[in-house]
Every structure is written in C-alpha cells, then in structure tokens.
Design an enzyme around this catalytic site. Sequence first.
Site, PDB file in Angstrom:
ATOM      1  N   SER A   1       0.425   5.604   2.661  1.00 11.05           N
ATOM      2  CA  SER A   1      -0.073   4.279   2.299  1.00 11.05           C
ATOM      3  C   SER A   1      -1.315   3.835   3.038  1.00 11.05           C
ATOM      4  O   SER A   1      -1.878   2.795   2.709  1.00 11.05           O
ATOM      5  CB  SER A   1       1.016   3.232   2.471  1.00 11.05           C
ATOM      6  OG  SER A   1       1.950   3.346   1.434  1.00 11.05           O
TER       7      SER A   1
ATOM      8  N   TYR B   1       6.151  -5.988  -0.863  1.00  8.27           N
ATOM      9  CA  TYR B   1       5.407  -4.727  -0.919  1.00  8.27           C
ATOM     10  C   TYR B   1       5.732  -3.946  -2.184  1.00  8.27           C
ATOM     11  O   TYR B   1       6.893  -3.733  -2.512  1.00  8.27           O
ATOM     12  CB  TYR B   1       5.747  -3.890   0.310  1.00  8.27           C
ATOM     13  CG  TYR B   1       4.805  -2.756   0.579  1.00  8.27           C
ATOM     14  CD1 TYR B   1       3.760  -2.903   1.492  1.00  8.27           C
ATOM     15  CD2 TYR B   1       4.962  -1.537  -0.046  1.00  8.27           C
ATOM     16  CE1 TYR B   1       2.897  -1.861   1.763  1.00  8.27           C
ATOM     17  CE2 TYR B   1       4.110  -0.485   0.215  1.00  8.27           C
ATOM     18  CZ  TYR B   1       3.076  -0.652   1.120  1.00  8.27           C
ATOM     19  OH  TYR B   1       2.221   0.386   1.384  1.00  8.27           O
ATOM     20  N   SER B   2       4.703  -3.486  -2.877  1.00  6.32           N
ATOM     21  CA  SER B   2       4.887  -2.678  -4.086  1.00  6.32           C
ATOM     22  C   SER B   2       3.710  -1.746  -4.271  1.00  6.32           C
ATOM     23  O   SER B   2       2.562  -2.178  -4.364  1.00  6.32           O
ATOM     24  CB  SER B   2       5.029  -3.578  -5.322  1.00  6.32           C
ATOM     25  OG  SER B   2       5.036  -2.784  -6.502  1.00  6.32           O
ATOM     26  N   ASN B   3       3.996  -0.448  -4.322  1.00 12.04           N
ATOM     27  CA  ASN B   3       2.947   0.531  -4.564  1.00 12.04           C
ATOM     28  C   ASN B   3       2.256   0.312  -5.908  1.00 12.04           C
ATOM     29  O   ASN B   3       1.093   0.666  -6.083  1.00 12.04           O
ATOM     30  CB  ASN B   3       3.541   1.939  -4.517  1.00 12.04           C
ATOM     31  CG  ASN B   3       3.889   2.375  -3.111  1.00 12.04           C
ATOM     32  OD1 ASN B   3       3.028   2.617  -2.288  1.00 12.04           O
ATOM     33  ND2 ASN B   3       5.182   2.470  -2.827  1.00 12.04           N
TER      34      ASN B   3
ATOM     35  N   GLY C   1       1.425   4.832   6.922  1.00 12.49           N
ATOM     36  CA  GLY C   1       1.837   5.423   5.662  1.00 12.49           C
ATOM     37  C   GLY C   1       2.937   6.450   5.804  1.00 12.49           C
ATOM     38  O   GLY C   1       3.028   7.152   6.814  1.00 12.49           O
TER      39      GLY C   1
END
Length: 390
Positions: free
Chosen positions: A107, A203-205, A345
């Site tokens: 990330s 949080y969201s990719n 990440g």
Amino acid sequence: MREQTWHGPRSAEGRRRGGRRGALAAAAAMVVAVMATGALAPAAPASAAPRPDVVQQGLNALVRDGQPAALASVEDRDGRTRTYTAGVGDLATGAKVPKDGQVRIGSNTKTFTAVVVLQLVAEGRIDLDAKVDTYLPGLVRGKGIDGSRITVRQLLQHTSGIPEYGTHIGDDEMKDRYFEPRDLVDIALKDEAEFAPGEKWGYSNTNYVLAGLIVQKVTGRPLAEEMDRRIMKRVGLRHTYFPAPGDKTIREPHPKGYARSSAGATPLDFTEVDPSAGWAAGQLISTNSDLNRFFTALLDGRLLPAAQLAQMRTTVPVGDTGSHYGLGLMSRQLSCGGVYWGHGGDIVGYETRGGVTDDGRAVNVAVTSIPPDEAGMKGVQKVVDTAFCR
C-alpha cells in the site's frame, strides 16, 4: 495492502480466521489494527548510555519471533544512511538476505498514486472536489454507492464509503490470477456502501483503484508510465518499478517472501505472485532506501507544489488511534515525541513500514511475511519507532 497495502478482513481477528483468504483484505483492516496499537515504549532518557545497534537488535528480534528475514534503511538528519539485514533470504537454501533488497511494497503504492493525482490537480486537469462521475461517468454504482455523490478527495482520503474488494480475493487466487482494474471495481460494487460519503474514515483499496482509473482517463496513458515519468525518473528511484502485466517476478536481488497463517505455521513461498490485485493500491516493487528517497523528496516539496503538498498533509483522525490520514499520506506518533509521515504496506509475502520526519530523518523496515498476529505487527512498528528515536 494492509495499511498499507493489501488490506483485507475488517479486523485483526477476522484476518486470523481468514487463513489463505486475503492478504489484500487483511491489509486493509490491519491499517486500523496497526495504528490502534497506541504509543510505543518511551525512549531512553538522554542521559542513558546508548545501546549498540538498537536497530539491528530489533531486526534480530523480529527474526527470533518468526520472520524469515528483516531489512531496514535508516537515514539521519545529515543524510548519513545505514542499511541492516537479519535472518535468511531463502529458507530452502539459507542464502543471505540481499543488502537493501527489493520487496513488494504493497500500500505504499497509494502514496505514489496520490502524488500523480495531485500533480494533475496542480496542472488543472483534476479537481479534488469534483465528483468521480466527472471522470468515470456511470462506473461507480451499487447499493448505496453513487459516483455522482463521491469526490476525488474522498477517494484519496478513504472517506468515500466504497467497500473493499480484497475481502473477496484469497492469497492463492491472487498468486496466479490476473485482474483488470475494472474487475476489482466490479468485485467491490457487489457489496453495500460502508457509509455515506464524507461521514467517516474507512480504509478501502477500491478507492485507489478508482483513483488510478481517473489518472488513466485524464492522461490517456497507463498509470505505470505516469508514475515512472512523474516520480521514479524525476527523483532517481532506480530500484522502484510497477511490474508489467503478467510479471510475477522481482527483478533485482531480493529476499523471498512467505505466507504464514499463524505464528507457528510453516511458511509458504509466495515470492512470485501476480500483483495485479493490488494495481494502483499496492502493485509496486521497491527497496527501503528508495522508499526513504521517495518520502524525503515528497516532504521536501520536490514532487508537489506547496499548495498540493499542504492538501496531502491535511488529515482526518483514524478513530482514536492518534494516527491521521491525509491524501495518501499518514502521520503517526513517535514515542520520543512528534510524528513521522509515510504510509506502509502489506501484500502477501511482504510487509513494509516507515516514513520521514519534518526534520529530515527517514526510516523504512521490511519483513518477508505479513505478521500473523498483533504481537508481530507491534514488533515491526517498534523497530521503526526505535530507529527514529534512538
């Protein structure tokens, strides 16, 4: 991309139950879990005799606690750099850990994506407060999800409410399957919105996959090319790259990456994976030293004009953890006072943590498996804190 990269289940407990289901999703939930660990042990008083090689001791402790390998790069205020390694680079052969070896940085990719978006904002080609539909008309639609109500800023700050796609992708599937960015969006949109846009932080990719699609729509060029031209070449990141479609390898000397379902489980080799499930949220490969160079250049104003860097550093609290999230950039408290700026990440096989301080210190630490429990997560964070505060 846990906190940083691969984020997955919504809680640390959910992640442990997930087994092979989801370094991606696990990464997403872990961002909160990692930040919720709170302040670390206070630094030793200034009068205390300095302990020798406290960073090396910290890496050695990570290996004793089950990490196959640990690496670090530490730069002081005067630009002097030290690199460290511990453990073995290959459990099968016992090969040494390459000094400053390449790893998948999960990330941390989000910060690179956010920089490209903000460069385009500075050029007048993207408006942070424009709706997602302005650039991707009709794409973002689902249960409680409407791209005409979500702004670009909310994507970058994780305040959109758009659900996480990583919870639906297991590690084994991720290892071999190629995902188009639109595939990832479609997976996420099968779920309901987490909350109304702007209501809170979550949080969201998926947010960053959409940000990457906006970059491509506005520039007419692949995201990887824009990153390389605007960031890697500009500040000399010679060991950082966006793997090409289908490229499961790591180009330069690297420690192997492993997956562990629990602290005592046999590590499984996950060095070669198709990283497309991360894309704009977590696909990059780099080194600790290159990450230090990147975050230092960013905070020094060499990648963004002052106005956009200020926007990036305008944060919202991440619950009551004491950490804050800006536009692809996070601040975390140090036990010795102050904060550092970075991201971090996770992607199956690797975890990276670190960042830079406003006074010029830079630290990045990498380990070759995602810690399977809270103690392991705290251990990596402690090494980062120790390196900053020694």
